[in-house]
Design a protein around this motif. Structure first.
Motif, mmCIF file in Angstrom:
data_model
loop_
_atom_site.group_PDB
_atom_site.id
_atom_site.type_symbol
_atom_site.label_atom_id
_atom_site.label_comp_id
_atom_site.label_asym_id
_atom_site.label_seq_id
_atom_site.Cartn_x
_atom_site.Cartn_y
_atom_site.Cartn_z
ATOM 1 N N GLY A 1 13.490 18.280 25.909
ATOM 2 C CA GLY A 1 14.165 17.201 25.367
ATOM 3 C C GLY A 1 13.269 16.477 24.331
ATOM 4 N N ALA A 2 13.841 15.628 23.427
ATOM 5 C CA ALA A 2 13.008 14.979 22.291
ATOM 6 C C ALA A 2 12.177 13.903 23.204
ATOM 7 C CB ALA A 2 14.038 14.625 21.363
ATOM 8 N N SER B 1 20.759 31.288 27.278
ATOM 9 C CA SER B 1 22.006 30.631 26.716
ATOM 10 C C SER B 1 21.776 29.435 25.905
ATOM 11 C CB SER B 1 22.917 30.503 27.960
ATOM 12 O OG SER B 1 23.375 31.418 28.549
ATOM 13 N N LEU B 2 20.617 29.062 25.627
ATOM 14 C CA LEU B 2 20.302 27.990 24.693
ATOM 15 C C LEU B 2 20.571 28.503 23.240
ATOM 16 C CD1 LEU B 2 17.033 26.607 26.262
ATOM 17 C CD2 LEU B 2 19.183 25.458 26.379
ATOM 18 N N SER B 3 21.665 27.975 22.592
ATOM 19 C CA SER B 3 21.696 28.423 21.308
ATOM 20 C C SER B 3 20.969 27.249 20.355
ATOM 21 C CB SER B 3 23.187 28.249 20.995
ATOM 22 O OG SER B 3 23.835 26.797 21.093
ATOM 23 N N ASN B 4 20.691 28.076 19.139
ATOM 24 C CA ASN B 4 20.094 26.958 18.329
ATOM 25 C C ASN B 4 21.082 25.967 17.727
ATOM 26 O OD1 ASN B 4 17.723 28.762 18.217
ATOM 27 N ND2 ASN B 4 18.053 29.633 16.311
ATOM 28 N N GLY C 1 17.880 16.735 17.222
ATOM 29 C CA GLY C 1 18.194 15.929 15.879
ATOM 30 C C GLY C 1 17.338 16.264 14.848
ATOM 31 N N ASP C 2 16.817 15.311 13.992
ATOM 32 C CA ASP C 2 15.862 15.721 12.911
ATOM 33 C C ASP C 2 14.679 16.498 13.392
ATOM 34 O OD1 ASP C 2 17.521 14.272 11.256
ATOM 35 O OD2 ASP C 2 16.571 12.322 11.278
ATOM 36 N N GLU D 1 11.183 21.440 13.401
ATOM 37 C CA GLU D 1 9.849 21.789 13.751
ATOM 38 C C GLU D 1 9.876 22.391 15.117
ATOM 39 O OE1 GLU D 1 7.689 18.100 13.494
ATOM 40 O OE2 GLU D 1 8.171 17.587 11.428
ATOM 41 N N LEU D 2 10.755 22.111 16.154
ATOM 42 C CA LEU D 2 10.505 22.484 17.381
ATOM 43 C C LEU D 2 11.288 23.826 17.694
ATOM 44 C CD1 LEU D 2 11.073 18.907 18.937
ATOM 45 C CD2 LEU D 2 8.863 20.318 18.653
#
Length: 279
Positions: A36-37, A235-238, A246-247, A251-252
């Motif tokens: 998570g962010a 299953s984590l899609s981009n 978000g922004d 980078e992540l």
């Protein structure tokens, strides 16, 4: 056996709701990524699971290794603190002490207080600490002051200390966020190895999604103090991750397809099925 059970846990700091009715389960022997962010609630959740902080209200409850750790906003006495180890981004080693002594500190919960205070450890305890350093790949630095080690070496020394502690659960709060990619991979390799070989349950908070995809079969994602995904890392899609971060996603989250997960023994999870709740 359920290693970690969190139900209806909430926490507010002033007007900020850090945790919003969080419910998760982690099975014994799992290695689970928490992503998570910044400000999503990852570290707050980890602190509550580790018994370092109590939630709000009457409904929240944390059970660790079948012992109630906190309920109704109160930390419970007798919670399994010695069976749970926590490592942080800051390593938490005593810089003036040798690496071996730092690792030996993992014995403090099991030896008489006077021996721990005087730093008097038995030959078998020292051999156990030396073996732990070998397992994390840094046996040659045992006599060095811990302050002379690189960041990656210090983090591996911190993991060696948890092996001496004989923890059954290892909670890692962004353990690789301050490391270069090579050191980060070594630390994650060590975590994956002890998870597989020692059946140590690992919950690891990660800022870099690709490590979750590669090393953990299951990922839990948080946003604004809520669980917004709980399911297979593959299953984590981009697109989902770009919305989650978000922004900061450029980078992540790498633009390539998800990496193939590392080989690992199978596990069974009776926890919640994948959920998508971004809104």
């Amino acid at each position: 056996m359920i290693a970690i059970s969190v139900s209806n846990l909430s926490k507010r700091y002033g007007k900020t709701r850090a945790l919003d009715n969080v419910t998760i389960e982690v099975q014994r022997g799992e290695m689970v990524a928490l992503i998570g962010a910044s400000g999503s609630g990852k570290s707050t959740l980890i602190r509550h699971i580790a018994g370092l902080e109590a939630g709000d209200g009457e409904a929240g409850r944390v059970v660790v290794l079948e012992q109630v750790s906190q309920t109704a906003g109160r930390l419970m006495r007798g919670r399994p603190a010695g069976r749970v180890a926590v490592i942080f981004q800051q390593f938490n080693l005593v810089g003036r002490l040798s690496v071996l002594t730092n690792v030996l500190i993992g014995n403090l919960g099991r030896v008489p207080r006077w021996r721990g205070t005087l730093g008097l450890f038995s030959r078998s305890e020292k051999e156990k600490a030396e073996n732990a350093l070998s397992r994390v790949g840094i046996p040659s630095v045992a006599a060095q002051r811990s302050s002379t080690l690189s960041g990656g070496q210090q983090q591996r020394a911190a993991i060696a200390r948890t092996l001496v502690q004989e923890a059954e659960i290892l909670i890692a709060d962004e353990p690789i966020s301050a490391l270069d990619p090579s050191s980060a991979r070594r630390v994650m390799d060590v975590l994956a190895t002890i998870n597989t070989q020692d059946n140590i349950t690992i919950l690891v908070s990660l800022h870099q999604v690709e490590y979750a995809r590669r090393y953990c079969k299951r990922t839990i994602a948080m946003r604004d103090g809520r669980i917004v995904y709980d399911g297979p890392s593959t299953s984590l899609s981009n697109a989902f991750l770009a919305e989650l971060y978000g922004d900061a996603s450029e980078e992540l989250v790498l633009p390539e397809s998800p990496a193939e997960p590392l080989p690992a023994r199978p596990f069974r999870s009776s926890g919640p099925q994948p959920v998508h709740m971004l809104a």
